[in-house]
Design an enzyme around this catalytic site. Sequence first.
Site, PDB file in Angstrom:
ATOM      1  N   LYS A  40       0.827  -1.213   0.000  1.00 51.69           N
ATOM      2  CA  LYS A  40       0.000   0.000   0.000  1.00 51.69           C
ATOM      3  C   LYS A  40       0.864   1.267   0.000  1.00 51.69           C
ATOM      4  O   LYS A  40       0.458   2.289  -0.528  1.00 51.69           O
ATOM      5  CB  LYS A  40      -0.986  -0.012   1.167  1.00 51.69           C
ATOM      6  CG  LYS A  40      -2.046  -1.097   0.986  1.00 51.69           C
ATOM      7  CD  LYS A  40      -3.406  -0.755   1.541  1.00 51.69           C
ATOM      8  CE  LYS A  40      -4.431  -1.747   1.000  1.00 51.69           C
ATOM      9  NZ  LYS A  40      -5.695  -1.760   1.675  1.00 51.69           N
ATOM     10  N   LYS A  68      -3.694 -10.436  -6.216  1.00 50.03           N
ATOM     11  CA  LYS A  68      -5.008 -10.788  -5.673  1.00 50.03           C
ATOM     12  C   LYS A  68      -6.084  -9.853  -6.242  1.00 50.03           C
ATOM     13  O   LYS A  68      -5.782  -8.726  -6.666  1.00 50.03           O
ATOM     14  CB  LYS A  68      -4.999 -10.764  -4.147  1.00 50.03           C
ATOM     15  CG  LYS A  68      -5.066  -9.400  -3.517  1.00 50.03           C
ATOM     16  CD  LYS A  68      -5.482  -9.515  -2.041  1.00 50.03           C
ATOM     17  CE  LYS A  68      -5.660  -8.150  -1.433  1.00 50.03           C
ATOM     18  NZ  LYS A  68      -6.482  -8.094  -0.263  1.00 50.03           N
ATOM     19  N   LYS A 126     -10.675  -4.820  -4.217  1.00 55.53           N
ATOM     20  CA  LYS A 126     -11.762  -3.901  -4.587  1.00 55.53           C
ATOM     21  C   LYS A 126     -11.245  -2.527  -5.000  1.00 55.53           C
ATOM     22  O   LYS A 126     -11.926  -1.801  -5.710  1.00 55.53           O
ATOM     23  CB  LYS A 126     -12.832  -3.808  -3.496  1.00 55.53           C
ATOM     24  CG  LYS A 126     -12.367  -3.377  -2.137  1.00 55.53           C
ATOM     25  CD  LYS A 126     -13.552  -3.278  -1.202  1.00 55.53           C
ATOM     26  CE  LYS A 126     -13.433  -4.179   0.005  1.00 55.53           C
ATOM     27  NZ  LYS A 126     -12.253  -3.999   0.865  1.00 55.53           N
TER      28      LYS A 126
HETATM   29  N1  AQP Z   1      -8.702 -11.765  -3.463  1.00 56.28           N
HETATM   30  C1  AQP Z   1      -9.110 -12.250  -2.302  1.00 56.28           C
HETATM   31  N2  AQP Z   1      -9.292 -13.578  -2.157  1.00 56.28           N
HETATM   32  C2  AQP Z   1      -9.718 -14.081  -0.979  1.00 56.28           C
HETATM   33  N3  AQP Z   1      -9.997 -13.312   0.104  1.00 56.28           N
HETATM   34  C3  AQP Z   1      -9.834 -11.999   0.000  1.00 56.28           C
HETATM   35  N4  AQP Z   1     -10.016 -10.972   0.854  1.00 56.28           N
HETATM   36  C4  AQP Z   1      -9.711  -9.807   0.260  1.00 56.28           C
HETATM   37  N5  AQP Z   1      -9.333 -10.035  -1.008  1.00 56.28           N
HETATM   38  C5  AQP Z   1      -9.390 -11.376  -1.203  1.00 56.28           C
HETATM   39  C6  AQP Z   1     -10.501 -11.132   2.221  1.00 56.28           C
HETATM   40  O1  AQP Z   1     -11.602 -10.255   2.374  1.00 56.28           O
HETATM   41  C7  AQP Z   1     -11.635  -9.821   3.740  1.00 56.28           C
HETATM   42  C8  AQP Z   1     -11.835  -8.351   3.807  1.00 56.28           C
HETATM   43  O2  AQP Z   1     -10.775  -7.654   3.270  1.00 56.28           O
HETATM   44  P1  AQP Z   1     -10.655  -6.092   3.548  1.00 56.28           P
HETATM   45  O3  AQP Z   1     -11.629  -5.343   2.774  1.00 56.28           O
HETATM   46  O4  AQP Z   1     -10.687  -5.823   4.995  1.00 56.28           O
HETATM   47  O5  AQP Z   1      -9.205  -5.772   3.094  1.00 56.28           O
HETATM   48  P2  AQP Z   1      -8.351  -6.325   1.950  1.00 56.28           P
HETATM   49  O6  AQP Z   1      -7.863  -7.697   2.277  1.00 56.28           O
HETATM   50  O7  AQP Z   1      -7.304  -5.291   1.709  1.00 56.28           O
HETATM   51  O8  AQP Z   1      -9.373  -6.427   0.716  1.00 56.28           O
HETATM   52  P3  AQP Z   1      -9.273  -5.696  -0.649  1.00 56.28           P
HETATM   53  O9  AQP Z   1     -10.454  -6.103  -1.462  1.00 56.28           O
HETATM   54  O10 AQP Z   1      -7.938  -5.919  -1.255  1.00 56.28           O
HETATM   55  O11 AQP Z   1      -9.485  -4.186  -0.233  1.00 56.28           O
HETATM   56  P4  AQP Z   1      -8.621  -2.934  -0.620  1.00 56.28           P
HETATM   57  O12 AQP Z   1      -8.543  -2.945  -2.122  1.00 56.28           O
HETATM   58  O13 AQP Z   1      -9.374  -1.792  -0.070  1.00 56.28           O
HETATM   59  O14 AQP Z   1      -7.286  -3.103   0.032  1.00 56.28           O
HETATM   60  C9  AQP Z   1     -10.361 -10.295   4.397  1.00 56.28           C
HETATM   61  O15 AQP Z   1     -10.662 -11.441   5.173  1.00 56.28           O
HETATM   62  C10 AQP Z   1      -9.491 -10.661   3.254  1.00 56.28           C
HETATM   63  O16 AQP Z   1      -8.575 -11.682   3.577  1.00 56.28           O
END
Ligand code: AQP
Length: 335
Positions: A116, A198, A201
């Site tokens: 990040k 991965k 969002k």
């Molecule tokens: N690609 C993924 N595959 C499986 N699990 C995933 N998680 C996120 N991406 C994947 C799981 O979703 C939960 C919530 O995640 P979060 O929103 O708290 O943060 P994150 O992991 O940073 O998710 P994003 O989508 O990548 O958000 P941004 O883009 O805002 O950083 C967690 O349990 C995570 O493991």
Amino acid sequence: MDTQNKKVVFSGVQPTGKITLGNYLGAIKNWAPLQDEYNCLYCVVDLHSITVQQVPAELRKNTMDLVALYIACGVDPNKSILFIQSHVPEHAELAWTLDTISYIGELNRMTQFKEKSRKHADNLNMGLMNYPVLMASDILLYQTDLVPVGKDQVQHLELARDLAERFNNRYSPTFVVPEGLVYKSGSSIKSLQDPTAKMSKSDPNENAIITLFDTPDEIRRKFKRAVTDSETCVRFDADAKPAISNLLTIYSLTSGESIADAEKRFEGVGYGVFKEAVADAVIAVIEPIQQEQKRLVADKAYLESVLKQGAESAERIARKTLSKVYRKIGFIPKF
Ligand code: AQP
């Protein structure tokens, strides 16, 4: 929530955008089945989301959309505590306390912080670095036993365990040391445009992600454009064929068919036909969730009552833990 001697589960998602199929398959989908066996707390972690700059109106909308989505995905407010993180100030309070036993070196090593920091070089704030400490606070406040997470969050969970043990050793046993619940399949859904990354969002490339708010046409189009490889064979091999393996995982988790059966079903058919089947399986899962989410988000009074009750129940538990922590540290209780 049942007050019997059940183990405690805590999990949450950030309202940082439209929830992806990765968030759903790696996290939210697994929550509903845990509700009978465990005391579950499911949180919309809005304090985490502001580590990256948010547009206030969008953050408000994303937060309520996500609350409605949790329920549409099977979180039952009569069985679980559903709440918004900023409604329970103890999260930030415990995070401060845990900050004082966290080392800069260990936070600096966190993969998500490094990623990040690269992505948001113009906004390298302390919150980005402290993110895992706040996450530890979320978990430890509720004396959580189990944390269902995707693979990307395992390192953060390790830190929560380390901080619990560090505090317990420095003072006396105070926190339950949590365990991660990482599912064999779906814990790392990949980008449709880059199967080494991965699905996230906040990915600016719309074609890389399927969101739970996409229309069937958008979903079909995105799968059609998904990268594949130079072969034509639908076979699971995460190293040699990461893109097809990712699509097979998505197909298996949404259709309920095993990967081995899916390999047989798609033997000899081209990638085009396979991708259409993946899209159909995803649409079949997402469409009913979308309808229910839409209905719920229109019922503002209901969502507000769920959140009010959720915040009250969560805060009761959180306050108890925080009071214990403050007592151990040597703070004087309020007169
Ligand atoms: N690609 C993924 N595959 C499986 N699990 C995933 N998680 C996120 N991406 C994947 C799981 O979703 C939960 C919530 O995640 P979060 O929103 O708290 O943060 P994150 O992991 O940073 O998710 P994003 O989508 O990548 O958000 P941004 O883009 O805002 O950083 C967690 O349990 C995570 O493991």
